[in-house]
Scaffold this motif. Structure first.
Motif, PDB file in Angstrom:
ATOM      1  N   LEU A  87     -55.454  32.322 -31.817  1.00 16.21           N
ATOM      2  CA  LEU A  87     -55.923  33.321 -30.296  1.00 16.21           C
ATOM      3  C   LEU A  87     -56.023  32.243 -29.131  1.00 16.21           C
ATOM      4  O   LEU A  87     -56.049  33.624 -28.287  1.00 16.21           O
ATOM      5  N   ASP A  88     -56.454  31.260 -29.301  1.00 17.23           N
ATOM      6  CA  ASP A  88     -55.924  30.841 -27.696  1.00 17.23           C
ATOM      7  C   ASP A  88     -54.492  30.796 -27.189  1.00 17.23           C
ATOM      8  O   ASP A  88     -54.693  30.708 -25.822  1.00 17.23           O
ATOM      9  N   GLN A  89     -53.910  30.816 -28.706  1.00 20.14           N
ATOM     10  CA  GLN A  89     -52.364  30.549 -27.605  1.00 20.14           C
ATOM     11  C   GLN A  89     -51.908  32.935 -27.169  1.00 20.14           C
ATOM     12  O   GLN A  89     -50.978  32.794 -25.953  1.00 20.14           O
ATOM     13  N   VAL A  90     -52.306  33.706 -27.550  1.00 20.89           N
ATOM     14  CA  VAL A  90     -52.592  34.847 -27.394  1.00 20.89           C
ATOM     15  C   VAL A  90     -53.257  34.944 -26.371  1.00 20.89           C
ATOM     16  O   VAL A  90     -52.886  35.893 -25.201  1.00 20.89           O
ATOM     17  N   ARG A  91     -54.634  34.375 -25.685  1.00 20.96           N
ATOM     18  CA  ARG A  91     -54.796  34.528 -24.637  1.00 20.96           C
ATOM     19  C   ARG A  91     -54.261  33.960 -23.429  1.00 20.96           C
ATOM     20  O   ARG A  91     -54.223  34.678 -22.641  1.00 20.96           O
ATOM     21  N   LEU A  92     -53.385  32.896 -23.428  1.00 16.21           N
ATOM     22  CA  LEU A  92     -52.781  32.478 -22.482  1.00 16.21           C
ATOM     23  C   LEU A  92     -50.859  33.615 -22.624  1.00 16.21           C
ATOM     24  O   LEU A  92     -50.790  34.164 -20.957  1.00 16.21           O
ATOM     25  N   SER A  93     -50.811  34.607 -23.665  1.00 12.88           N
ATOM     26  CA  SER A  93     -50.292  35.005 -23.520  1.00 12.88           C
ATOM     27  C   SER A  93     -50.519  36.409 -22.700  1.00 12.88           C
ATOM     28  O   SER A  93     -49.818  36.729 -21.751  1.00 12.88           O
ATOM     29  N   ALA A  94     -51.563  36.722 -22.395  1.00 13.15           N
ATOM     30  CA  ALA A  94     -51.973  37.698 -22.290  1.00 13.15           C
ATOM     31  C   ALA A  94     -52.292  38.001 -20.805  1.00 13.15           C
ATOM     32  O   ALA A  94     -51.933  38.322 -20.235  1.00 13.15           O
ATOM     33  N   VAL A  95     -52.971  36.090 -20.274  1.00 14.30           N
ATOM     34  CA  VAL A  95     -53.291  35.843 -19.396  1.00 14.30           C
ATOM     35  C   VAL A  95     -51.460  36.001 -18.370  1.00 14.30           C
ATOM     36  O   VAL A  95     -51.097  36.721 -16.980  1.00 14.30           O
ATOM     37  N   TYR A  96     -50.275  35.344 -19.218  1.00 10.62           N
ATOM     38  CA  TYR A  96     -49.206  35.511 -18.296  1.00 10.62           C
ATOM     39  C   TYR A  96     -48.356  36.648 -18.237  1.00 10.62           C
ATOM     40  O   TYR A  96     -48.059  37.713 -17.271  1.00 10.62           O
ATOM     41  N   SER A  97     -48.739  37.269 -19.030  1.00  5.15           N
ATOM     42  CA  SER A  97     -48.364  38.766 -18.682  1.00  5.15           C
ATOM     43  C   SER A  97     -49.063  40.050 -18.305  1.00  5.15           C
ATOM     44  O   SER A  97     -48.452  40.754 -17.286  1.00  5.15           O
ATOM     45  N   LEU A  98     -50.265  39.401 -18.251  1.00  8.26           N
ATOM     46  CA  LEU A  98     -51.070  39.993 -16.694  1.00  8.26           C
ATOM     47  C   LEU A  98     -50.528  39.430 -15.317  1.00  8.26           C
ATOM     48  O   LEU A  98     -50.060  41.165 -14.402  1.00  8.26           O
ATOM     49  N   ALA A  99     -49.568  38.565 -15.271  1.00  8.97           N
ATOM     50  CA  ALA A  99     -48.913  37.735 -13.973  1.00  8.97           C
ATOM     51  C   ALA A  99     -48.154  38.523 -13.627  1.00  8.97           C
ATOM     52  O   ALA A  99     -47.963  39.004 -12.206  1.00  8.97           O
ATOM     53  N   SER A 100     -47.641  38.620 -14.889  1.00  7.40           N
ATOM     54  CA  SER A 100     -45.862  39.561 -14.894  1.00  7.40           C
ATOM     55  C   SER A 100     -45.909  41.024 -13.962  1.00  7.40           C
ATOM     56  O   SER A 100     -46.014  41.659 -13.504  1.00  7.40           O
ATOM     57  N   THR A 101     -47.374  41.961 -15.226  1.00  7.25           N
ATOM     58  CA  THR A 101     -47.691  43.080 -14.440  1.00  7.25           C
ATOM     59  C   THR A 101     -48.010  42.764 -13.370  1.00  7.25           C
ATOM     60  O   THR A 101     -47.168  44.159 -12.588  1.00  7.25           O
ATOM     61  N   VAL A 102     -48.447  42.392 -12.894  1.00  8.29           N
ATOM     62  CA  VAL A 102     -49.126  42.733 -11.519  1.00  8.29           C
ATOM     63  C   VAL A 102     -47.832  42.143 -10.374  1.00  8.29           C
ATOM     64  O   VAL A 102     -47.670  42.745  -9.083  1.00  8.29           O
TER      65      VAL A 102
END
Length: 153
Positions: A87-102
């Motif tokens: 779950l913590d790895q998924v959270r990190l993935s979600a943060v990176y995904s949001l950074a990429s998206t913006v």
């Protein structure tokens, strides 16, 4: 030197949005620094709530606020992911995904490649790879925005 604007980010369409006084260049530099190494934890509070708020800023077009918050989110997500729990790895993935998206939204395509690759890598490490065109389900913490508005016919 970067142009100093009252509103830090000018979205597609040329309209400026109210926001912070930092220049876009300074905000992007802060994100670049966070991507270059794992800074110390910000200690700013629960990651899930802050990540939800960051997604809301993206949805609202508050890109300057989001860019300002991303370094702390990246730092705290990195510290959480040190647990090696899925779950913590998924959270990190979600943060990176949001950074990429913006970054893509703001036209910084070259800068968006690194966080996109890290999002994919972290998702794979978690056991919940990012969905491709043939997949539509995601863990709940990576769910895209939902709406309660009725669908038009």
């Amino acid at each position: 030197m970067g142009e100093r604007v009252h509103c830090a980010v000018e979205p597609a369409g040329g309209r400026r949005r109210a926001g912070g006084s930092q220049s876009r260049t300074a905000l992007l530099r802060g994100l670049d620094d966070a991507l270059a190494g794992a800074p110390a934890s910000s200690g700013a509070g629960l990651l899930d709530g802050r990540l939800a708020g960051a997604r809301a800023w993206y949805d609202q077009g508050a890109h300057a606020r989001l860019l300002a918050a991303l370094p702390g989110l990246i730092s705290d997500a990195h510290h959480g992911a040190a647990s090696r729990r899925s779950l913590d790895q998924v959270r990190l993935s979600a943060v990176y995904s949001l950074a990429s998206t913006v970054l893509v939204k703001l036209g910084s395509h070259d800068r968006a490649r690194l966080p996109a690759d890290r999002a994919r890598t972290c998702a794979e490490m978690s056991g919940f790879p990012l969905p491709g065109p043939q997949h539509t389900s995601r863990p709940s913490c990576c769910a895209t925005r939902t709406t309660t508005a009725p669908l038009s016919a």
